[in-house]
Design an enzyme around this catalytic site. Structure first.
Site, PDB file in Angstrom:
ATOM      1  N   ASP A   1       0.878  -1.177   0.000  1.00  0.00           N
ATOM      2  CA  ASP A   1       0.000   0.000   0.000  1.00  0.00           C
ATOM      3  C   ASP A   1       0.908   1.218   0.000  1.00  0.00           C
ATOM      4  O   ASP A   1       1.550   1.524   1.009  1.00  0.00           O
ATOM      5  CB  ASP A   1      -0.914  -0.005   1.240  1.00  0.00           C
ATOM      6  CG  ASP A   1      -1.971   1.107   1.196  1.00  0.00           C
ATOM      7  OD1 ASP A   1      -1.659   2.197   0.690  1.00  0.00           O
ATOM      8  OD2 ASP A   1      -3.090   0.854   1.669  1.00  0.00           O
TER       9      ASP A   1
ATOM     10  N   ALA B   1     -12.845  -6.497  -3.523  1.00  0.00           N
ATOM     11  CA  ALA B   1     -12.707  -5.030  -3.534  1.00  0.00           C
ATOM     12  C   ALA B   1     -13.531  -4.435  -4.672  1.00  0.00           C
ATOM     13  O   ALA B   1     -14.683  -4.051  -4.466  1.00  0.00           O
ATOM     14  CB  ALA B   1     -11.248  -4.637  -3.641  1.00  0.00           C
ATOM     15  N   ARG B   2     -12.964  -4.395  -5.848  1.00  0.00           N
ATOM     16  CA  ARG B   2     -13.694  -3.881  -7.006  1.00  0.00           C
ATOM     17  C   ARG B   2     -13.255  -4.646  -8.247  1.00  0.00           C
ATOM     18  O   ARG B   2     -12.073  -4.984  -8.406  1.00  0.00           O
ATOM     19  CB  ARG B   2     -13.372  -2.393  -7.241  1.00  0.00           C
ATOM     20  CG  ARG B   2     -14.176  -1.439  -6.375  1.00  0.00           C
ATOM     21  CD  ARG B   2     -15.655  -1.435  -6.765  1.00  0.00           C
ATOM     22  NE  ARG B   2     -16.452  -0.549  -5.942  1.00  0.00           N
ATOM     23  CZ  ARG B   2     -17.068  -0.897  -4.816  1.00  0.00           C
ATOM     24  NH1 ARG B   2     -16.998  -2.126  -4.348  1.00  0.00           N
ATOM     25  NH2 ARG B   2     -17.810  -0.018  -4.155  1.00  0.00           N
TER      26      ARG B   2
ATOM     27  N   ASP C   1     -15.924 -11.620  -5.679  1.00  0.00           N
ATOM     28  CA  ASP C   1     -17.205 -11.050  -5.257  1.00  0.00           C
ATOM     29  C   ASP C   1     -17.580  -9.869  -6.155  1.00  0.00           C
ATOM     30  O   ASP C   1     -18.695  -9.388  -6.107  1.00  0.00           O
ATOM     31  CB  ASP C   1     -17.096 -10.589  -3.792  1.00  0.00           C
ATOM     32  CG  ASP C   1     -18.439 -10.126  -3.231  1.00  0.00           C
ATOM     33  OD1 ASP C   1     -19.444 -10.855  -3.421  1.00  0.00           O
ATOM     34  OD2 ASP C   1     -18.495  -9.045  -2.603  1.00  0.00           O
TER      35      ASP C   1
ATOM     36  N   GLU D   1     -20.986  -5.571 -13.761  1.00  0.00           N
ATOM     37  CA  GLU D   1     -21.889  -6.225 -12.803  1.00  0.00           C
ATOM     38  C   GLU D   1     -23.340  -5.997 -13.201  1.00  0.00           C
ATOM     39  O   GLU D   1     -23.773  -4.856 -13.286  1.00  0.00           O
ATOM     40  CB  GLU D   1     -21.620  -5.695 -11.396  1.00  0.00           C
ATOM     41  CG  GLU D   1     -20.237  -6.072 -10.910  1.00  0.00           C
ATOM     42  CD  GLU D   1     -19.953  -5.714  -9.456  1.00  0.00           C
ATOM     43  OE1 GLU D   1     -20.829  -5.151  -8.781  1.00  0.00           O
ATOM     44  OE2 GLU D   1     -18.838  -5.996  -9.009  1.00  0.00           O
TER      45      GLU D   1
ATOM     46  N   HIS E   1     -21.403  -9.748  -5.553  1.00  0.00           N
ATOM     47  CA  HIS E   1     -21.109  -8.506  -4.815  1.00  0.00           C
ATOM     48  C   HIS E   1     -21.883  -8.443  -3.486  1.00  0.00           C
ATOM     49  O   HIS E   1     -22.692  -7.540  -3.259  1.00  0.00           O
ATOM     50  CB  HIS E   1     -21.435  -7.287  -5.685  1.00  0.00           C
ATOM     51  CG  HIS E   1     -20.686  -6.057  -5.265  1.00  0.00           C
ATOM     52  ND1 HIS E   1     -20.249  -5.103  -6.134  1.00  0.00           N
ATOM     53  CD2 HIS E   1     -20.292  -5.623  -4.028  1.00  0.00           C
ATOM     54  CE1 HIS E   1     -19.631  -4.133  -5.470  1.00  0.00           C
ATOM     55  NE2 HIS E   1     -19.646  -4.431  -4.191  1.00  0.00           N
TER      56      HIS E   1
ATOM     57  N   ALA F   1     -20.774  -6.754   1.669  1.00  0.00           N
ATOM     58  CA  ALA F   1     -21.342  -5.983   2.780  1.00  0.00           C
ATOM     59  C   ALA F   1     -22.742  -6.461   3.147  1.00  0.00           C
ATOM     60  O   ALA F   1     -23.403  -5.855   3.994  1.00  0.00           O
ATOM     61  CB  ALA F   1     -21.401  -4.511   2.393  1.00  0.00           C
TER      62      ALA F   1
HETATM   63  N1  NAD Z   1     -17.351  -6.500  -1.863  1.00  0.00           N
HETATM   64  C1  NAD Z   1     -18.063  -5.556  -1.266  1.00  0.00           C
HETATM   65  O1  NAD Z   1     -19.254  -5.633  -1.124  1.00  0.00           O
HETATM   66  C2  NAD Z   1     -17.345  -4.361  -0.713  1.00  0.00           C
HETATM   67  C3  NAD Z   1     -17.841  -3.740   0.433  1.00  0.00           C
HETATM   68  C4  NAD Z   1     -17.146  -2.670   0.974  1.00  0.00           C
HETATM   69  C5  NAD Z   1     -15.995  -2.209   0.344  1.00  0.00           C
HETATM   70  N2  NAD Z   1     -15.553  -2.804  -0.785  1.00  0.00           N
HETATM   71  C6  NAD Z   1     -14.336  -2.322  -1.451  1.00  0.00           C
HETATM   72  O2  NAD Z   1     -13.210  -2.668  -0.697  1.00  0.00           O
HETATM   73  C7  NAD Z   1     -12.156  -1.763  -0.989  1.00  0.00           C
HETATM   74  C8  NAD Z   1     -11.420  -1.355   0.264  1.00  0.00           C
HETATM   75  O3  NAD Z   1     -12.318  -0.744   1.173  1.00  0.00           O
HETATM   76  P1  NAD Z   1     -11.785  -0.080   2.528  1.00  0.00           P
HETATM   77  O4  NAD Z   1     -12.968   0.256   3.329  1.00  0.00           O
HETATM   78  O5  NAD Z   1     -10.717  -0.889   3.139  1.00  0.00           O
HETATM   79  O6  NAD Z   1     -11.159   1.260   1.937  1.00  0.00           O
HETATM   80  P2  NAD Z   1     -10.007   2.156   2.588  1.00  0.00           P
HETATM   81  O7  NAD Z   1     -10.072   3.467   1.890  1.00  0.00           O
HETATM   82  O8  NAD Z   1     -10.100   2.141   4.071  1.00  0.00           O
HETATM   83  O9  NAD Z   1      -8.661   1.397   2.180  1.00  0.00           O
HETATM   84  C9  NAD Z   1      -8.197   1.329   0.865  1.00  0.00           C
HETATM   85  C10 NAD Z   1      -6.687   1.249   0.931  1.00  0.00           C
HETATM   86  O10 NAD Z   1      -6.194   1.070  -0.396  1.00  0.00           O
HETATM   87  C11 NAD Z   1      -4.994   1.815  -0.524  1.00  0.00           C
HETATM   88  N3  NAD Z   1      -4.706   2.083  -1.926  1.00  0.00           N
HETATM   89  C12 NAD Z   1      -5.202   3.040  -2.727  1.00  0.00           C
HETATM   90  N4  NAD Z   1      -4.655   2.946  -3.951  1.00  0.00           N
HETATM   91  C13 NAD Z   1      -3.786   1.912  -3.915  1.00  0.00           C
HETATM   92  C14 NAD Z   1      -2.922   1.327  -4.872  1.00  0.00           C
HETATM   93  N5  NAD Z   1      -2.864   1.778  -6.117  1.00  0.00           N
HETATM   94  N6  NAD Z   1      -2.183   0.254  -4.492  1.00  0.00           N
HETATM   95  C15 NAD Z   1      -2.272  -0.240  -3.242  1.00  0.00           C
HETATM   96  N7  NAD Z   1      -3.048   0.287  -2.278  1.00  0.00           N
HETATM   97  C16 NAD Z   1      -3.819   1.340  -2.631  1.00  0.00           C
HETATM   98  C17 NAD Z   1      -5.255   3.079   0.293  1.00  0.00           C
HETATM   99  O11 NAD Z   1      -4.038   3.696   0.687  1.00  0.00           O
HETATM  100  C18 NAD Z   1      -6.026   2.527   1.478  1.00  0.00           C
HETATM  101  O12 NAD Z   1      -5.166   2.221   2.571  1.00  0.00           O
HETATM  102  C19 NAD Z   1     -12.824  -0.604  -1.754  1.00  0.00           C
HETATM  103  O13 NAD Z   1     -12.600  -0.783  -3.127  1.00  0.00           O
HETATM  104  C20 NAD Z   1     -14.272  -0.808  -1.527  1.00  0.00           C
HETATM  105  O14 NAD Z   1     -15.067  -0.284  -2.542  1.00  0.00           O
HETATM  106  C21 NAD Z   1     -16.192  -3.880  -1.321  1.00  0.00           C
END
Ligand code: NAD
Length: 303
Positions: free
Chosen positions: A169, A225-226, A250, A255, A273, A276
């Site tokens: 990160d 994540a995405r 997920d 999507e 997906h 959450a």
């Molecule tokens: N599957 C689901 O239903 C679901 C639910 C909630 C969140 N998410 C996804 O999970 C992901 C993370 O959520 P979170 O709450 O931990 O977010 P967060 O903002 O707390 O953490 C994201 C981290 O990614 C790091 N980051 C950004 N760009 C980066 C890169 N290029 N390389 C490496 N690290 C990088 C940031 O520094 C940060 O520490 C998001 O994409 C969010 O949309 C998915």
């Protein structure tokens, strides 16, 4: 303040907002065609992932003051544009972290022990005991890409299960119990890779053919994540060749997906997906949405 709830939101949260004096209308089935006609009469809107808030909608609503997204990612909202128009954009950053982390850990176990494949085999009335020798996840190295709220929750749980956790990160310098490494080091050392970063211009497609070439043979990968952070075609090839032994997904570039070939591979397990989608996370999301809007409304009141 008049608030339009555009996506499914906990009843308790709606009641809480009404009790605090907000005028709340629930139209959680509103269509993208109806929105520009209805929304201009409101000061605020609540969205989840279904409703997209793009520039033309923002332009159609000059009185809009606040957008609250129940969830983490703001990729369904043109947030920068909205802010440039003086609109406050908020999300619920931590409400679903534990749920996504638990799904991730569940997926690692399912990959290690072929739980889905063994279940399918038995439902087909087969007893393929010899086909399902797995691995323990204890003692293995987990590489976390993106060590934010969810990444840290995953790291804590994985360490408790006896895994060595490393993370990449660029925006995090240090974290308890986790060794920060470069992306190349993470690719070379991990037995499992789990993604927990947002999809941005920088991260789109960041795990592709070149990155899979740098991993151990037979790694397992989880993406809660995405979609689109992993190049899906490169992942497909890596799963077919066995370079990646298994993937748990997920989230998807599209999507729902229009091309299902990745999902249909025998070594892919997946969900629509639902990271959450737990009662606990939904409750926390609703409570946080209500709290943020009530707070916002208080600040808007003339002193
Ligand atoms: N599957 C689901 O239903 C679901 C639910 C909630 C969140 N998410 C996804 O999970 C992901 C993370 O959520 P979170 O709450 O931990 O977010 P967060 O903002 O707390 O953490 C994201 C981290 O990614 C790091 N980051 C950004 N760009 C980066 C890169 N290029 N390389 C490496 N690290 C990088 C940031 O520094 C940060 O520490 C998001 O994409 C969010 O949309 C998915």
């Amino acid at each position: 303040m008049k608030i339009l709830i555009c996506d499914k939101t906990e009843k308790e949260a709606v009641e809480q907002m009404r009790a605090a004096g907000l005028q709340v209308d629930v139209r959680d089935d509103i269509t993208p065609e109806e929105l520009p006609k209805v929304l201009p009469a409101y000061d605020g809107m609540v969205v989840r992932s279904r409703t997209k808030v793009r520039q033309p909608l923002i332009d159609a609503c000059p009185n809009l003051k606040v957008i609250v997204r129940g969830g983490v990612g703001l990729d369904t909202i043109d947030a920068e544009y909205a802010r440039s128009k003086g609109i406050t954009v908020m999300n619920t950053p931590k409400a679903s972290s534990a749920s996504v982390a638990e799904l991730t850990i569940g997926y690692m176990f399912a990959l290690a022990r072929s739980i889905y494949q063994a279940t399918s085999s038995m439902k087909a009335e087969k007893w393929e005991k010899k086909s399902f020798e797995g691995d323990e996840i204890g003692g293995k190295t987990l590489g976390v890409i993106g060590l934010g709220n969810i990444g840290k929750e995953v790291a804590r749980r994985a360490a408790a299960l006896g895994m060595t956790v490393i993370a990449y990160d660029p925006y995090v310098k240090a974290a308890n119990g986790v060794k920060m490494v470069t992306l190349d080091e993470l690719l070379a050392k991990s037995d499992y890779i789990s993604l927990h970063l947002p999809k941005t211009k920088e991260s789109a497609g960041m795990i592709g053919k070149d990155q899979f070439a740098k991993t151990k043979n037979g790694i397992r990968i989880v993406n809660c994540a995405r979609g689109g952070i992993i190049d899906e075609n490169a992942l497909y090839e890596a799963l077919v060749s066995g370079k990646v032994a298994g993937a748990a997904l997920d989230v998807y570039a599209e999507e729902p997906p229009t091309d299902w070939k990745l999902v249909k591979l025998a070594n892919v397990i997946c969900s629509p997906h639902i990271g959450a989608a737990t009662k606990e996370a939904q409750g926390r999301v609703g409570a946080e949405v209500a709290e943020k809007l009530i707070d916002f409304a208080k600040k808007m009141q003339p002193a």
